[in-house]
Design an enzyme around this catalytic site. Structure first.
Site, PDB file in Angstrom:
ATOM      1  N   LYS A  49       0.798  -1.229   0.000  1.00 27.72           N
ATOM      2  CA  LYS A  49       0.000   0.000   0.000  1.00 27.72           C
ATOM      3  C   LYS A  49       0.837   1.288   0.000  1.00 27.72           C
ATOM      4  CE  LYS A  49      -4.381  -1.524   1.936  1.00 27.72           C
ATOM      5  NZ  LYS A  49      -5.361  -1.407   3.002  1.00 27.72           N
ATOM      6  N   ASP A  58     -10.456   3.169   1.841  1.00 30.33           N
ATOM      7  CA  ASP A  58     -10.726   2.562   3.156  1.00 30.33           C
ATOM      8  C   ASP A  58     -11.336   3.555   4.149  1.00 30.33           C
ATOM      9  OD1 ASP A  58      -9.998  -0.034   2.649  1.00 30.33           O
ATOM     10  OD2 ASP A  58      -7.904   0.257   3.241  1.00 30.33           O
ATOM     11  N   ALA A  64      -5.147  -0.488   8.228  1.00 31.78           N
ATOM     12  CA  ALA A  64      -6.596  -0.327   8.409  1.00 31.78           C
ATOM     13  C   ALA A  64      -6.878   0.672   9.525  1.00 31.78           C
ATOM     14  CB  ALA A  64      -7.236  -1.678   8.732  1.00 31.78           C
ATOM     15  N   ARG A  80       4.993   2.113  17.387  1.00 38.41           N
ATOM     16  CA  ARG A  80       4.138   2.212  16.197  1.00 38.41           C
ATOM     17  C   ARG A  80       2.871   3.018  16.515  1.00 38.41           C
ATOM     18  NH1 ARG A  80       2.235  -3.169  12.894  1.00 38.41           N
ATOM     19  NH2 ARG A  80       1.847  -2.118  10.920  1.00 38.41           N
ATOM     20  N   MET A 112     -10.195 -12.995  13.643  1.00 40.20           N
ATOM     21  CA  MET A 112     -10.301 -13.414  12.247  1.00 40.20           C
ATOM     22  C   MET A 112     -10.183 -14.938  12.131  1.00 40.20           C
ATOM     23  SD  MET A 112      -8.142 -11.522   9.319  1.00 40.20           S
ATOM     24  CE  MET A 112      -6.751 -12.536   8.968  1.00 40.20           C
ATOM     25  N   GLN A 143     -15.642  -0.169   0.511  1.00 44.48           N
ATOM     26  CA  GLN A 143     -14.370   0.231  -0.120  1.00 44.48           C
ATOM     27  C   GLN A 143     -14.288  -0.346  -1.531  1.00 44.48           C
ATOM     28  OE1 GLN A 143     -11.521  -1.810  -0.804  1.00 44.48           O
ATOM     29  NE2 GLN A 143     -12.522  -3.664  -0.096  1.00 44.48           N
TER      30      GLN A 143
HETATM   31  P1  NAP Z   1      -1.473  -4.569   9.631  1.00 44.38           P
HETATM   32  O1  NAP Z   1      -0.977  -3.367   8.891  1.00 44.38           O
HETATM   33  O2  NAP Z   1      -0.644  -5.787   9.677  1.00 44.38           O
HETATM   34  O3  NAP Z   1      -1.764  -4.103  11.151  1.00 44.38           O
HETATM   35  C1  NAP Z   1      -2.247  -4.988  12.107  1.00 44.38           C
HETATM   36  C2  NAP Z   1      -2.296  -4.317  13.462  1.00 44.38           C
HETATM   37  O4  NAP Z   1      -2.899  -5.238  14.355  1.00 44.38           O
HETATM   38  C3  NAP Z   1      -0.943  -3.939  14.035  1.00 44.38           C
HETATM   39  O5  NAP Z   1      -1.032  -2.756  14.740  1.00 44.38           O
HETATM   40  C4  NAP Z   1      -0.647  -5.106  14.974  1.00 44.38           C
HETATM   41  O6  NAP Z   1       0.086  -4.729  16.104  1.00 44.38           O
HETATM   42  C5  NAP Z   1      -2.012  -5.462  15.456  1.00 44.38           C
HETATM   43  N1  NAP Z   1      -2.099  -6.843  15.890  1.00 44.38           N
HETATM   44  C6  NAP Z   1      -1.788  -7.949  15.165  1.00 44.38           C
HETATM   45  N2  NAP Z   1      -2.031  -9.055  15.893  1.00 44.38           N
HETATM   46  C7  NAP Z   1      -2.483  -8.638  17.088  1.00 44.38           C
HETATM   47  C8  NAP Z   1      -2.891  -9.310  18.281  1.00 44.38           C
HETATM   48  N3  NAP Z   1      -2.888 -10.647  18.345  1.00 44.38           N
HETATM   49  N4  NAP Z   1      -3.298  -8.582  19.321  1.00 44.38           N
HETATM   50  C9  NAP Z   1      -3.315  -7.241  19.262  1.00 44.38           C
HETATM   51  N5  NAP Z   1      -2.925  -6.541  18.176  1.00 44.38           N
HETATM   52  C10 NAP Z   1      -2.523  -7.229  17.099  1.00 44.38           C
HETATM   53  O7  NAP Z   1      -2.882  -5.008   9.071  1.00 44.38           O
HETATM   54  P2  NAP Z   1      -4.065  -4.070   8.501  1.00 44.38           P
HETATM   55  O8  NAP Z   1      -3.957  -3.924   7.034  1.00 44.38           O
HETATM   56  O9  NAP Z   1      -4.134  -2.843   9.302  1.00 44.38           O
HETATM   57  O10 NAP Z   1      -5.323  -4.998   8.772  1.00 44.38           O
HETATM   58  C11 NAP Z   1      -5.755  -5.294  10.083  1.00 44.38           C
HETATM   59  C12 NAP Z   1      -7.095  -6.000  10.028  1.00 44.38           C
HETATM   60  O11 NAP Z   1      -8.072  -5.105   9.517  1.00 44.38           O
HETATM   61  C13 NAP Z   1      -7.082  -7.170   9.028  1.00 44.38           C
HETATM   62  O12 NAP Z   1      -6.787  -8.344   9.701  1.00 44.38           O
HETATM   63  C14 NAP Z   1      -8.482  -7.173   8.439  1.00 44.38           C
HETATM   64  O13 NAP Z   1      -9.266  -8.139   9.088  1.00 44.38           O
HETATM   65  C15 NAP Z   1      -9.004  -5.793   8.732  1.00 44.38           C
HETATM   66  N6  NAP Z   1      -9.249  -5.036   7.487  1.00 44.38           N
HETATM   67  C16 NAP Z   1     -10.529  -4.917   7.072  1.00 44.38           C
HETATM   68  C17 NAP Z   1     -10.827  -4.194   5.952  1.00 44.38           C
HETATM   69  C18 NAP Z   1     -12.250  -4.083   5.510  1.00 44.38           C
HETATM   70  O14 NAP Z   1     -12.510  -3.529   4.432  1.00 44.38           O
HETATM   71  N7  NAP Z   1     -13.193  -4.579   6.279  1.00 44.38           N
HETATM   72  C19 NAP Z   1      -9.818  -3.573   5.208  1.00 44.38           C
HETATM   73  C20 NAP Z   1      -8.497  -3.704   5.659  1.00 44.38           C
HETATM   74  C21 NAP Z   1      -8.229  -4.447   6.801  1.00 44.38           C
HETATM   75  P3  NAP Z   1       1.562  -5.247  16.425  1.00 44.38           P
HETATM   76  O15 NAP Z   1       2.460  -4.248  15.758  1.00 44.38           O
HETATM   77  O16 NAP Z   1       1.676  -5.229  17.887  1.00 44.38           O
HETATM   78  O17 NAP Z   1       1.689  -6.637  15.852  1.00 44.38           O
END
Ligand code: NAP
Length: 499
Positions: A282, A318, A355, A379, A413, A466
């Site tokens: 992205k 988004d 996200a 972060r 998830m 989105q």
């Molecule tokens: P990302 O960039 O990898 O970010 C994930 C975030 O979640 C990070 O801050 C990470 O923190 C945290 N995290 C991961 N595992 C965790 C856990 N077990 N407990 C607490 N925090 C945790 O991913 P992203 O693109 O933001 O996406 C995140 C989620 O949003 C996806 O899994 C998806 O389900 C959802 N999403 C939905 C849409 C939609 O259109 N509905 C669109 C995009 C994303 P750390 O740095 O501590 O690991």
């Protein structure tokens, strides 16, 4: 045309699947003799066949299951020709050992399970010289450019050629086969029972990708990600394109981070019209774009590209989708608009990834007081600074009251459906709970919120919105959101492993 490969251990199952497929209007199948356990009865498989068949008996070195001797394999292939098989698949090293006979057409095939050889043209020339009616080349794709080389070879070939790249990276060649002039593509009886890496089920090929409608004029869209196999975007976008009668197809492109630049630079050769961009591209993709919308400029990440004569334009749908989803839920529940503003005043966003950043930006623009919490404080602080919101430690997420909670972490998830990022005892009925996770839609957090009496917004809402905004950017018309929603829900409900 879609050729469905049937690999079953028992003759009667293979015959039954052949019959079933013919009844479903499949016009060509591949009978994989190497899957039959025990003595193969070719005559029985071909007698009274309900639609034409390719007979194939693949060795392990070429990705098959044949364990008996090579001599026995050649005998079987000759028998199939004598029994009048419509097509016989002969690997390049045995093609000259088995001469043409009767009406059986010869598919001269080549397989490389490890790579796509550099000189496909020389290979193709060699195969065509072996008395081929059809040439088949199936190689492993390790780079998105392998797909392009394969498609360009097929497009330029004079003899009918099926050119397929295997693996996740190679999936586009299977779907675009007909676009470049292949006589058919291969698919499996069921998407869970693949006979070669990266194969799709014939129903996915027919119903999701509308293979038989793809022609040289069909526009190409897709999602670029690594990994990409889990993505539900193809299901949702292809459903919308079909409903709008667009001559366009939306593909999964697995592009590793180090190959992104070459892939984007090759857009004209596919040619690509629009792309959804997701993890991990992205931000990296921005170095290729000429124009950015306001959201991309503010968030520093794009989830949508449009390829125009003036250059590549980048969008981020988004944040708008998140805000629209929240708005819709608030209005739905109250059955009235909020004259005093957005309806949410203090929001806690869990997560500091892409996200979370998009949702936090969207809420900030609505005047919401946003706080972010994630496990990695560095972060969290960085995101808070860039978005202009507050940061709290992950363990402090319960301390202050909020009227809106957004989960933008993957917690809950599939397959970890018994996990929640926010304990039920801290939920209050006045809160709006927004879980961006969409697979499953009813996460544990959403279930807890519902039983607490909270207003809820699911990730399905955001995902559909989105995608619908992307559709409008590319097609200049509205997508049917209800149809996209149905397609998404059906895909998550029927198969936990989508296309
Ligand atoms: P990302 O960039 O990898 O970010 C994930 C975030 O979640 C990070 O801050 C990470 O923190 C945290 N995290 C991961 N595992 C965790 C856990 N077990 N407990 C607490 N925090 C945790 O991913 P992203 O693109 O933001 O996406 C995140 C989620 O949003 C996806 O899994 C998806 O389900 C959802 N999403 C939905 C849409 C939609 O259109 N509905 C669109 C995009 C994303 P750390 O740095 O501590 O690991």
């Amino acid at each position: 045309m879609i050729c469905v490969s049937i690999g079953r251990g028992r003759h009667r199952h293979m015959i039954a699947e052949h019959k079933f497929l013919a009844e479903k209007d499949v016009h060509l199948v591949e009978l994989r003799l190497d899957y039959i356990q025990g003595t193969v009865q070719v005559k029985r498989l071909l007698k009274d066949r309900p639609c034409p068949a390719i007979v194939t008996c693949r060795r392990a070195i070429d990705g098959g299951r044949w364990e008996d001797s090579e001599e026995a394999r050649l005998v079987l292939l000759r028998m199939a020709i004598v029994e009048g098989a419509d097509y016989i698949d002969l690997e390049d090293d045995i093609a000259t050992k088995i001469p043409r006979y009767g009406k059986t057409k010869r598919i001269i095939s080549f397989h490389d399970l490890h790579r796509t050889p550099p000189d496909l043209t020389a290979l193709h020339k060699k195969l065509t010289s072996m008395d081929a009616d059809i040439v088949k080349i199936a190689t492993m794709a390790n780079h998105p450019m392998d797909n392009l080389r394969m498609l360009e070879l097929v497009r330029g070939s004079k003899i009918p050629t099926v050119g397929i790249c295997m693996g996740d990276i190679g999936m586009p060649t299977r779907i675009l086969s007909g676009k470049v002039g292949s006589p058919f593509t291969y698919a499996t009886f069921h998407h869970d029972r693949v006979l070669a890496p990266g194969q799709l089920g014939w129903q996915q090929m027919r119903d999701v990708y509308r293979y038989d409608t793809i022609s040289a004029a069909t526009e190409i869209y897709g999602v670029v990600a690594d990994p990409v196999a889990h993505s539900l975007s193809p299901v949702v976008h292809n459903a919308a394109l079909a409903a709008a009668h667009k001559d366009a197809v939306y593909l999964p492109f697995r592009v590793p981070a180090e190959q992104l630049d070459e892939f984007i630079a090759s857009a004209d050769r596919w040619p690509l019209t629009g792309l959804s961009i997701t993890i991990p591209h992205k931000e990296a993709v921005l170095r290729h774009v000429r124009v950015q919308d306001d959201m991309v400029k503010a968030i520093g990440a794009a989830n949508t590209l449009a390829f125009t004569p003036a250059g590549i334009a980048a969008f981020n749908t988004d944040a708008t989708a998140a805000v629209e989803s929240l708005e819709a839920a608030i209005v739905d529940k109250d059955n009235e608009t909020h004259p005093e503003g957005f309806g949410v005043k203090k929001a806690l966003v869990l997560g500091a990834g892409g996200a979370a950043r998009a949702v936090a930006f969207g809420l900030k623009r609505q005047g919401v007081d946003v706080t972010v919490a994630s496990r990695t404080m560095g972060r969290t602080k960085l995101m808070a600074m860039e978005v202009g919101c507050k940061a709290v430690e992950w363990n402090a997420r319960y301390r202050l009251p909020y009227d809106c909670l957004v989960n933008a972490t993957p917690v809950g998830m599939h397959p970890n459906v018994d996990e929640t990022p926010f304990d039920k005892e801290h939920l209050r009925p006045y809160m709006v709970i927004f879980d961006t996770v969409y697979n499953p839609e009813n996460t544990l957090l959403i279930k807890d919120a519902r039983t607490t009496g909270c207003r809820i917004v699911t990730g399905v809402e955001m995902f559909v919105r989105q995608a619908a905004i992307q559709f409008k950017i590319w097609q200049k018309c509205e997508a049917s959101q209800s149809l996209m929603r149905d397609a998404l829900k059906q895909a998550t409900a029927s198969a936990k492993q989508p296309v």
